[in-house]
Design an enzyme around this catalytic site. Structure first.
Site, PDB file in Angstrom:
ATOM      1  N   TYR A 149      15.388  31.925   3.192  1.00  0.00           N
ATOM      2  CA  TYR A 149      14.263  32.743   3.660  1.00  0.00           C
ATOM      3  C   TYR A 149      14.420  33.139   5.125  1.00  0.00           C
ATOM      4  CZ  TYR A 149      11.569  31.611  -0.528  1.00  0.00           C
ATOM      5  OH  TYR A 149      11.128  31.490  -1.815  1.00  0.00           O
ATOM      6  N   ARG A 190     -10.475  -0.068  14.655  1.00  0.00           N
ATOM      7  CA  ARG A 190     -10.506   0.622  13.364  1.00  0.00           C
ATOM      8  C   ARG A 190     -11.715   0.127  12.575  1.00  0.00           C
ATOM      9  NH1 ARG A 190      -4.509   1.037  10.714  1.00  0.00           N
ATOM     10  NH2 ARG A 190      -4.921  -1.084  10.089  1.00  0.00           N
ATOM     11  N   HIS A 236      -5.779  -7.294  13.118  1.00  0.00           N
ATOM     12  CA  HIS A 236      -4.555  -6.491  13.099  1.00  0.00           C
ATOM     13  C   HIS A 236      -4.187  -6.108  14.531  1.00  0.00           C
ATOM     14  CE1 HIS A 236      -1.460  -4.124  11.255  1.00  0.00           C
ATOM     15  NE2 HIS A 236      -1.939  -2.964  11.664  1.00  0.00           N
ATOM     16  N   CYS A 278      13.642  25.440   1.425  1.00  0.00           N
ATOM     17  CA  CYS A 278      12.689  26.088   0.506  1.00  0.00           C
ATOM     18  C   CYS A 278      11.805  25.008  -0.126  1.00  0.00           C
ATOM     19  CB  CYS A 278      13.440  26.833  -0.588  1.00  0.00           C
ATOM     20  SG  CYS A 278      14.750  27.909   0.012  1.00  0.00           S
ATOM     21  N   ASP A 312      11.801  23.925  -3.202  1.00  0.00           N
ATOM     22  CA  ASP A 312      12.464  23.058  -4.184  1.00  0.00           C
ATOM     23  C   ASP A 312      13.972  22.935  -3.978  1.00  0.00           C
ATOM     24  OD1 ASP A 312       9.930  23.384  -5.766  1.00  0.00           O
ATOM     25  OD2 ASP A 312      10.719  25.423  -5.856  1.00  0.00           O
ATOM     26  N   LYS A 371       0.845  -1.204   0.000  1.00  0.00           N
ATOM     27  CA  LYS A 371       0.000   0.000   0.000  1.00  0.00           C
ATOM     28  C   LYS A 371       0.879   1.252   0.000  1.00  0.00           C
ATOM     29  CE  LYS A 371      -0.459  -0.190   5.025  1.00  0.00           C
ATOM     30  NZ  LYS A 371      -1.221   0.267   6.159  1.00  0.00           N
ATOM     31  N   ARG A 384       1.394 -11.001   7.237  1.00  0.00           N
ATOM     32  CA  ARG A 384       1.368  -9.809   6.374  1.00  0.00           C
ATOM     33  C   ARG A 384       2.602  -8.964   6.664  1.00  0.00           C
ATOM     34  NH1 ARG A 384      -3.645  -9.615   8.871  1.00  0.00           N
ATOM     35  NH2 ARG A 384      -3.024  -7.711   9.951  1.00  0.00           N
TER      36      ARG A 384
HETATM   37  C1  LIG Z   1      -3.977  -4.341   8.194  1.00  0.00           C
HETATM   38  C2  LIG Z   1      -2.491  -4.241   8.069  1.00  0.00           C
HETATM   39  N1  LIG Z   1      -1.767  -5.362   7.970  1.00  0.00           N
HETATM   40  C3  LIG Z   1      -0.427  -5.340   7.866  1.00  0.00           C
HETATM   41  C4  LIG Z   1       0.256  -4.158   7.855  1.00  0.00           C
HETATM   42  C5  LIG Z   1       1.764  -4.180   7.756  1.00  0.00           C
HETATM   43  O1  LIG Z   1       2.352  -3.752   8.928  1.00  0.00           O
HETATM   44  P1  LIG Z   1       3.936  -3.663   9.063  1.00  0.00           P
HETATM   45  O2  LIG Z   1       4.358  -2.644   8.053  1.00  0.00           O
HETATM   46  O3  LIG Z   1       4.154  -3.216  10.437  1.00  0.00           O
HETATM   47  O4  LIG Z   1       4.467  -5.001   8.738  1.00  0.00           O
HETATM   48  C6  LIG Z   1      -0.441  -2.966   7.956  1.00  0.00           C
HETATM   49  C7  LIG Z   1       0.304  -1.722   7.974  1.00  0.00           C
HETATM   50  O5  LIG Z   1      -0.055  -0.691   8.460  1.00  0.00           O
HETATM   51  C8  LIG Z   1      -1.865  -3.002   8.071  1.00  0.00           C
HETATM   52  O6  LIG Z   1      -2.582  -1.884   8.180  1.00  0.00           O
END
Ligand SMILES: Cc1ncc(COP(=O)(O)O)c(C=O)c1O
Length: 387
Positions: A268, A139, A169, A314, A316, A42, A222
């Protein structure tokens, strides 16, 4: 015809795909042979480049990809990624048929959402889903065995859903105090036990839980942050079972070098005044690239030497104090290695008073990403410019 360069500025991110592969290889050694791993790509693979990371993760044994939003999954399909993709977050009910057509797996997290989604689902194209259980993250997700059974029942009766997975999670898997994590794990076990039928994929562990023990591996994990070579938290760093390899580095080049007399001002607000005669260099990176103003004072590497950013950053450009006269065109490393010096993502995160996750994510799409594989730069044609 001469090949045209893909970008025209002297600031770039280098992503070491070999580091990603190595982190995954090491992680695999901690898993049972049958445990699958889901690569979290993601947010443009935490800023590293979604399709490139997806490809290397799949080559290194990932069997599933996961993103936060349906758009991210569709973007991967457009880039030719055919592997299964799970959307971890909430998708809009009216978009379920698009997901089904593109064989994208969605997360079911609430009974009401399911009723809405049923209006939009096509008759002949089934939708793969994973059910999200909220065991304490607060969540999204179903919270009780009764809610879980209800969503199962609705989907089974409807017949257009394939319940492939169930997951939760953890909120504190990277913390030293394991109490809350164990509470969540216990709740997840209870919930999964209460299901009418156990799905094929049961998963709970993020990187922290994956690296620390097998107790929450179920049959899939995951993996996000550890795949990118970063520790899930500073406090669990001593527990990481192998040296993580950071894949992301950030570089620029001196575009202007000048000698300032004692008492001259920089940037600046004219807030920086040279305390003595100094060599000052300008690099073409600024807050619009995600190199935000709070990084004033942060060190960068020139000729293997740590030097500070002086004056305000700045939009850029920003200015650095040089150790001596250095030629225009010299590489400046903002994250990564030069000679025997290294600036880690954790160093930048510390200066920003944030977590390492945030740093590569905020380096904006204006900064081109280039890729290194098998020790060599990937052909520029395959490098992606994200705008
Ligand atoms: C639902 C879910 N699973 C897995 C992950 C992966 O977590 P990590 O990057 O700590 O391995 C995330 C990351 O935010 C997540 O939101």
């Amino acid at each position: 015809m001469e090949e045209q360069a893909l970008f025209f500025r002297d600031t770039w991110v280098e992503v070491d795909l070999d580091a990603i592969a190595a982190n995954l290889e090491e992680t695999k050694k901690l898993l049972n042979q049958d445990t699958k791993f889901i690569a979290i790509v993601k947010a443009n693979a935490y800023g590293h480049g979604d399709a490139q990371i997806a490809e290397v993760a799949l080559e290194s044994g990932a069997s599933y990809l996961a993103v936060a939003f349906l758009d991210e999954a569709i973007a991967l399909r457009k880039k030719g990624i055919n592997a299964p993709i799970l959307v971890l977050g909430a998708s809009r009910a009216q978009d379920v048929s698009i997901a089904a057509e593109q064989q994208i797996t969605l997360t079911v997290f609430q009974e009401d959402w399911l009723y809405d989604a049923m209006h939009y689902l096509n008759k002949d194209v089934p939708l793969k889903v994973h059910i999200k259980i909220d065991t304490g993250m607060g969540r999204i997700g179903v919270k009780t065995p009764a809610e879980l059974q209800k969503v199962e029942e609705i989907m089974m009766a409807d017949g257009r859903f394939e319940i492939e997975g169930v997951f939760t999670h953890f909120a504190t898997a990277d913390e030293m105090d394991r109490t809350y994590y164990h509470q969540q794990l216990k709740q997840f076990n209870t919930m999964v036990e209460s299901m009418k039928e156990k799905p094929v994929l049961i998963h709970a562990s993020n990187s922290a839980a994956t690296l620390r023990s097998q107790e929450a591996h179920f049959n899939a994990v995951r993996l996000g942050i550890a795949m990118y070579g970063l520790t899930p938290s500073m406090e669990m760093e001593p527990e990481i079972p192998f040296p993580l390899k950071e894949a992301f580095s950030l570089h620029s080049k001196l575009i202007h070098v000048k000698k300032l007399e004692k008492g001259e001002k920089v940037s600046y607000g004219a807030t920086y005044e040279t305390p003595e005669e100094e060599w000052i260099g300008t690099i073409p990176i600024g807050y619009a690239d995600g190199w935000i103003r709070k990084l004033q004072g942060q060190f960068v590497l020139v000729d293997g030497i740590k030097v500070p950013i002086v004056g305000r950053i700045c939009m850029d450009q920003c200015m650095i104090k040089l150790p001596y006269e250095v030629p225009v065109g010299t590489t400046v490393t903002l994250i990564g290695k030069q000679k025997d010096q290294f600036i880690s993502i954790n160093d930048v995160a510390t200066r920003l008073e944030t977590i390492n996750y945030e740093v590569p994510c905020i380096i904006s799409n204006r900064v081109p990403r280039i890729y290194k594989k098998f020790g060599k730069m990937v052909d520029m044609k395959n490098s992606i410019l994200y705008y």
